[in-house]
Structure formats: C-alpha cells, structure tokens
Write a protein that holds these residues in place. Structure first.
Motif, PDB file in Angstrom:
ATOM      1  N   GLN A  96      -4.350  -1.580   8.062  1.00 49.98           N
ATOM      2  CA  GLN A  96      -4.187  -2.995   7.727  1.00 49.98           C
ATOM      3  C   GLN A  96      -5.017  -3.876   8.650  1.00 49.98           C
ATOM      4  N   LYS A  97      -5.081  -3.511   9.931  1.00 46.40           N
ATOM      5  CA  LYS A  97      -5.871  -4.275  10.892  1.00 46.40           C
ATOM      6  C   LYS A  97      -7.354  -4.223  10.519  1.00 46.40           C
ATOM      7  N   ASN A  98      -7.844  -3.035  10.151  1.00 44.33           N
ATOM      8  CA  ASN A  98      -9.247  -2.905   9.736  1.00 44.33           C
ATOM      9  C   ASN A  98      -9.543  -3.783   8.529  1.00 44.33           C
ATOM     10  N   LEU A  99      -8.666  -3.753   7.543  1.00 46.04           N
ATOM     11  CA  LEU A  99      -8.868  -4.546   6.334  1.00 46.04           C
ATOM     12  C   LEU A  99      -8.888  -6.035   6.656  1.00 46.04           C
ATOM     13  N   LYS A 100      -7.949  -6.494   7.444  1.00 41.44           N
ATOM     14  CA  LYS A 100      -7.892  -7.917   7.792  1.00 41.44           C
ATOM     15  C   LYS A 100      -9.133  -8.340   8.576  1.00 41.44           C
ATOM     16  N   THR A 101      -9.566  -7.505   9.493  1.00 40.62           N
ATOM     17  CA  THR A 101     -10.761  -7.816  10.278  1.00 40.62           C
ATOM     18  C   THR A 101     -11.980  -7.943   9.372  1.00 40.62           C
ATOM     19  N   VAL A 102     -12.143  -6.985   8.476  1.00 44.51           N
ATOM     20  CA  VAL A 102     -13.293  -7.003   7.570  1.00 44.51           C
ATOM     21  C   VAL A 102     -13.239  -8.223   6.656  1.00 44.51           C
ATOM     22  N   LEU A 103     -12.080  -8.497   6.084  1.00 47.29           N
ATOM     23  CA  LEU A 103     -11.980  -9.611   5.146  1.00 47.29           C
ATOM     24  C   LEU A 103     -12.141 -10.963   5.829  1.00 47.29           C
TER      25      LEU A 103
END
Length: 118
Positions: free
Chosen positions: A35-42
């Motif tokens: 979830q952290k990776n997704l939020k960072t990318v988005l």
C-alpha cells in the motif's frame, strides 16, 4: 479506515499468511509495504506511472493482437505451454492486482535507472 484487532481478525489473516508461508506479522507488513508503494507512486510519480501503464498495455495488446507471431516466437525459444500462460496471466493481472502492477513499475523504473547509468 481503522482495523479492529481481535481474534476474528487474526483468524481471518492466519489462513492467508499460512498459504504464503508467512507469519501473520509478515503478512501484515507485506500488505503495508504494498500500500505504501502504491501511494508513493500515485502521489509523486503519477504521470510516469500512467505512461508506464499505457506502454505495458500496448505491449500486451501487441502480443495478443498478433498471437500467431508471438506464440511462434515463444515456441522457438521455449516449447513449454507455460510461457503462453505467463503472458495470459500478465494480461489478467494488469486489471486485477494494483500491487502487482505497482511492483512491476518499480522494478521497471529501477532497471531503467541502471541502464542509464551504465
């Protein structure tokens, strides 16, 4: 969204963790990291991520729009039926698993950074 930590919660994640050969703690950490990776990318790389998704979809579309050429090339390299299934699964995962495509993007980005340095 708050998660109520109780025996029901533990009993729900235990089979998931066991199926992945993880402890419940490792499973929760993995979910948090995804979830952290997704939020960072988005939040910080929205345009680059959108471009990657378009290129990835184009690549898969080309593979499936011309399957006779794609699968002939695959058969020349590897005669296993598993290769065809890999490409089919990649196509399915694009629309179903955001964590997968995010991880794929991060690997793609890291590889491109390595290629530029060399």
């Amino acid at each position: 969204m708050l998660i109520e930590i109780n025996n029901d919660f533990y009993n729900e994640i235990l089979p998931l963790a066991n199926s992945l050969n993880m402890t419940p703690g490792e499973y929760l950490k993995k979910q948090y990291d995804q979830q952290k990776n997704l939020k960072t990318v988005l939040l910080s790389e929205k345009d680059e991520f959108s471009l990657f998704l378009k290129e990835y979809q184009f690549l898969l579309d080309e593979l499936f729009l011309h399957p006779e050429n794609t699968f002939k090339s695959l058969n020349d390299l590897d005669h296993s039926h598993g290769m065809i299934e890999v490409f089919q699964e990649l196509n399915v995962l694009l629309g179903q698993d955001v964590a997968f495509i995010t991880k794929l993007y991060l690997v793609y980005k890291e590889q491109n950074a390595t290629d530029i340095i060399v």
